[in-house]
Scaffold this active site. Structure first.
Site, PDB file in Angstrom:
ATOM      1  N   HIS A 137      -2.235  -2.928  -3.960  1.00  0.00           N
ATOM      2  CA  HIS A 137      -2.927  -3.104  -2.687  1.00  0.00           C
ATOM      3  C   HIS A 137      -4.227  -3.878  -2.883  1.00  0.00           C
ATOM      4  O   HIS A 137      -4.997  -3.604  -3.804  1.00  0.00           O
ATOM      5  CB  HIS A 137      -3.228  -1.751  -2.049  1.00  0.00           C
ATOM      6  CG  HIS A 137      -1.997  -1.059  -1.553  1.00  0.00           C
ATOM      7  ND1 HIS A 137      -0.806  -1.708  -1.365  1.00  0.00           N
ATOM      8  CD2 HIS A 137      -1.767   0.235  -1.215  1.00  0.00           C
ATOM      9  CE1 HIS A 137       0.092  -0.863  -0.919  1.00  0.00           C
ATOM     10  NE2 HIS A 137      -0.454   0.335  -0.832  1.00  0.00           N
ATOM     11  N   LYS A 563      -5.485   6.033  10.128  1.00  0.00           N
ATOM     12  CA  LYS A 563      -5.663   5.064  11.223  1.00  0.00           C
ATOM     13  C   LYS A 563      -5.043   5.582  12.513  1.00  0.00           C
ATOM     14  O   LYS A 563      -5.495   5.269  13.610  1.00  0.00           O
ATOM     15  CB  LYS A 563      -5.024   3.728  10.825  1.00  0.00           C
ATOM     16  CG  LYS A 563      -5.282   2.593  11.818  1.00  0.00           C
ATOM     17  CD  LYS A 563      -5.053   1.246  11.169  1.00  0.00           C
ATOM     18  CE  LYS A 563      -3.595   0.986  10.917  1.00  0.00           C
ATOM     19  NZ  LYS A 563      -2.873   0.619  12.161  1.00  0.00           N
TER      20      LYS A 563
END
Length: 900
Positions: A137, A563
């Site tokens: 990532h 999120k």
């Protein structure tokens, strides 16, 4: 050299470099900005002075200031890391011979003092499995070139701090540091091109080669030594500590990761391992020069040597020189075999239908080393053989197990096409989850098969078929040890996992390939127990589990859930899902290992892993844990051997301690109900702001450097999911968190918590929860850090960038009010007068850094304002400003020691 002296030395050298490579006026400008920032932060001058000074800078001045502060933070971070090593060494020395708190030995020492029986410890040791997974990532904003220079400065700094240095040696080291700082100044901070998957693979393998190869065996030896001291007779399993990797295998949302790219990643993994083992065995051969006249050689060893005749030419030469040293000859033959394996064309081998399995086997090598050990005295075995043997057991011939990850929807589309073409099942996509599972079970039970590579599928399905066929060939030729689990991201039903299992069945690798669900969003986490129950009720699925030791891996994702519902509610949902999954697996007599997909920031599951482990539900550890490390956290936690060893000690000791806790549900109805209430209120406040506020997406894009972060060349994976727009729902969690942290709002890491806590008016109960619940305590502690890193006065500067003044005032008033509310409740719960007052080292570090981060934030705001007013044709002007922008992003990330 103490920390203050180190920072002063590095700062002075940086100043000399600026004066030399820029101008004396440039150096004086940096000093002026530093002075104004410090005095403004201390309240000694008016609040707008720094903004006015930054606003007056031309392009060159802005670049010099941004570069100076960015490099300064890189140097400060090195000094802090070096000082931490010195502090840890002094702490260990001060308590010796007792073990240091947080060490593996301390966990067993504590258990021994608490009279924990050896049977309980043996149960934990028998299950012990800790696996660090290096992901790809993109949260590391530094180039590998810059990191290499910083590593060299760190090495010089360690020499400078050595007390036994001569004045001449000290001067030479200081000059070396100065030269590297000059090299840093002359090096572009941004990459010339976006890194590809191969670059990401090499970055991970750089850590394997330079840190993990030596550190992991030493940590394994530390556990063995602690067991020998406190629980003699207890048996430690082989290879309980392992490495995994994602770079090259993480296909989810990254079209650059294809089957061919995965093959190349596997080649690099194998190449590193084979060459490192070859070097280790050659060195061992030079050391183990025992003569047949000095030790009694095992007949099996002599028989093995006889069977290997005739020897390769080089070994024949050695035989002429060392005829009476059979151990050296045996090791030379093993090294020769590794040399042959190293020169093998891995890619071509995988593509050949007539390829034969690899000649080298970890099992064979370990057995031969054990045979050698029987001929040697104990002191020689420990000194020479133990390390090489441990490296073979931990790294095999693969360095790190490569996971493969794919999105559930991609698998379902491929399976539907395969069923339609190969099995006359045309309605699969229209069935519900249970119906889809039943169809797959029926087909596998019928034993009908399909040659997937011989069918003309669509390109996407053909690529999936090619992938699974490749995985089967890897196992046949090189063994299953090269591969980690196959992870199904966004698992929302049992059929998603069964689809992966079905594809493995089609390729003939269902007996060994572990298909793992990844539960990420709130709805998926809530459905996870039901999904697991359905899977464990499936006979084919359970057969596969039994063939893999009846151990089920379940991955949980912190990023998308955060999120989705905010920091507190996300963590509660993750906690509850683990608790309930443990219950379901227990019903089916299946063991479970949780794979924690943690990011670096608090909003994505970051924070001290040892605290997180202590707060996990009872029964969710049992000696086993798998967790991701990514981006800048890989460098921060494993940047040198001492810090890597300490971090792994903390993780392993926390796993042991948590596994030795008394079992039972460990729940308290009052606390559980209170946590649920806080979670509901927190989720409501967060979702009302992020998803319920009209214009919030516009506010986010304007009040943060999101558009410039999206331009950064820091990873191969797109920042937005395929087909998605640049909205909150579509963007990936990393740029979402990164953008808010840069602008000092840090919303994803705390917003909603204050509303949640205020929904429970009983402060006494909240304080009791903080005292009694390790889970709640860790959440509050991490939120305290996030609140301390946030700065509403700096955030207000970014609010001025939002064109819609009514929108900006409306949103920011909500954010500021929630910030005040959250800080107030956290302080009352912790009964502190300041955030993290009970962790003075961390608090002091942030306070000292803030005056140096402030100029970067001011400069970032000013640069964003200018960039957004640049006309389309002003290409050179935009490029000039973006150079400054990249420097500010780098500098703020280094100053906060965090990105996304």
């Amino acid at each position: 050299m103490d920390l203050a002296s180190s920072i002063r030395l590095l700062g002075d050298l940086l100043g000399e470099v600026i004066a030399e490579l820029e101008t004396e006026a440039g150096f004086q400008l940096v000093e002026r900005v530093r002075d104004v920032a410090k005095r403004q932060r201390a309240g000694q001058i008016a609040a707008g002075e720094l903004a006015r000074l930054i606003g007056s800078l031309d392009a060159v001045g802005g670049r010099v200031v941004a570069q100076a502060f960015a490099i300064y933070f890189d140097l400060v971070n090195l000094a802090e890391d070096a000082n931490r090593v010195l502090v840890l060494r002094e702490r260990e020395r001060s308590v010796a011979p007792a073990p240091m708190e947080g060490s593996i030995a301390h966990a067993l020492f504590t258990a021994h003092n608490a009279s924990v029986p050896i049977a309980d410890v043996q149960r934990v040791l028998a299950n012990l499995r800790v696996e660090v997974v290096l992901t790809s990532h993109p949260t590391e904003v530094k180039r590998r070139t810059v990191m290499s220079k910083l590593n060299r400065i760190a090495a010089f700094l360690a020499q400078v701090s050595a007390s036994e240095q001569l004045p001449r040696e000290y001067a030479e080291c200081v000059q070396g540091v100065r030269s590297e700082i000059a090299g840093l100044w002359l090096t572009d901070r941004s990459r010339g091109s976006k890194p590809d998957v191969g670059d990401e693979t090499r970055t991970g393998l750089f850590l394997v080669d330079n840190i993990f190869w030596d550190t992991l065996p030493r940590v394994a030896a530390d556990l063995q030594a602690a067991v020998n001291e406190f629980y003699p007779g207890a048996v430690v399993p082989a290879a309980w500590l392992q490495l995994g990797a994602w770079a090259g295998g993480d296909r989810d949302g990254n079209p650059a990761v294809t089957t061919d790219v995965t093959v190349e990643a596997l080649r690099m993994h194998r190449g590193l391992a084979v060459e490192r083992h070859r070097a280790g065995i050659l060195d061992l051969g030079r050391r183990l020069s025992a003569s047949i006249r000095s030790v009694s050689m095992p007949p099996e060893l002599l028989a093995w040597l006889a069977a290997r005749q005739p020897f390769p030419k080089h070994v024949q030469f050695l035989q002429g020189r060392y005829a009476d040293e059979p151990i050296r000859l045996m090791l030379a033959l093993l090294a020769a075999d590794l040399g042959e394996a190293s020169s093998e064309n891995f890619v071509r081998q995988l593509g050949r239908a007539d390829a034969t399995p690899s000649k080298i086997s970890v099992k064979d090598y370990l057995e031969l080393l054990d045979l050698v050990a029987t001929a040697l005295p104990a002191s020689v075995r420990v000194e020479y053989l133990a390390l090489v043997r441990s490296q073979l057991a931990i790294f095999g011939f693969h360095s790190a197990r490569l996971d493969v990850r794919e999105h559930a929807s991609a698998l379902m589309v491929a399976v539907a096409e395969i069923l339609s073409i190969g099995f006359d099942q045309t309605e699969f996509a229209n069935l519900d989850d249970d119906g889809q599972v039943n169809v797959l079970i029926e087909i596998m039970a019928s034993r009908r098969s399909i040659a997937m590579l011989e069918v003309a599928f669509s390109p996407a399905t053909a690529e999936i078929a090619k992938l699974f066929a490749m995985l089967a060939r890897v196992e046949r030729l090189y063994g299953a040890g090269m591969l980690g689990p196959f992870i199904v991201s966004m698992t929302g039903g049992a059929a998603h996992v069964m689809a992966g299992y079905f594809l493995a069945w089609c390729a003939g690798c269902e007996k060994w390939l572990e298909v793992v669900p990844l539960f990420e969003t709130l709805s998926h986490l809530q459905a996870a127990p039901k999904i697991m129950r359905r899977l464990l009720s499936s006979a084919p699925y359970c057969r596969g589990l039994r063939q893999r030791g009846n151990l089920q891996t379940v991955m949980i994702g912190y990023s998308d859930s955060g999120k989705d519902v905010g920091y507190f509610s996300s963590n509660v949902a993750l906690h509850n899902a683990q608790r309930d999954i443990v219950g379901v697996c227990s019903e089916f007599s299946v063991d479970v290992i949780f794979f924690h997909g943690r990011g670096g920031s608090i909003a994505r599951g970051g924070g001290p892993l040892r605290l997180a482990i202590a707060g996990l539900p009872n029964g969710s550890i049992n000696g086993r844990i798998r967790f991701t490390e990514q981006g800048e956290e890989m460098a921060a936690r494993y940047g040198n051997h001492a810090l890597a060893r300490r971090h792994l000690h903390q993780v392993v000791s926390a796993v042991i301690a948590a596994s030795l806790r008394k079992t039972g549900d460990g729940s308290d109805k009052r606390l559980d109900e209170a946590t649920a209430l806080i979670s509901d209120k927190s989720r409501g406040a967060y979702q009302e702001l992020v998803y319920g506020t009209v214009g919030f997406d516009e506010f986010w894009r304007c009040a943060t450097p999101l558009d410039e972060i999206m331009r950064l060349r820091i990873g191969s994976r797109p920042a937005v999911r395929p087909g998605g727009a640049l909205g909150v729902r579509e963007v990936r969690a990393i740029p979402w968190v990164f953008s808010w942290l840069q602008s000092r709002f840090n919303i994803p890491a705390w917003y909603g918590l204050g509303s949640g806590l205020s929904g429970l008016p009983d402060m006494g109960l909240l304080q009791e929860m903080y005292k009694l619940s390790p889970f709640f305590r860790a959440l509050i502690r991490n939120a305290s850090l996030a609140l301390l890193q946030a700065d509403m006065d700096i955030a207000a500067l970014y609010v001025e960038l939002v064109p819609d003044r009514l929108l900006s005032q409306a949103v920011f008033s909500l954010v500021r009010a929630e910030y005040v509310r959250t800080c107030d409740h956290v302080l009352r719960i912790t009964q502190l007068t300041e955030l993290l007052a009970d962790e003075p080292v961390i608090r002091r570090s942030i306070e000292l850094r803030n005056p140096y981060v402030d100029p970067l934030n001011h400069l970032q705001v000013e640069t964003l304002r200018k960039l957004r007013s640049v006309a389309d044709g002003e290409i050179s002007r935009a490029a000039e400003l973006r150079t400054v922008m990249v420097l500010t992003i780098n500098g703020i990330a280094a100053g906060l020691r965090n990105t996304g």
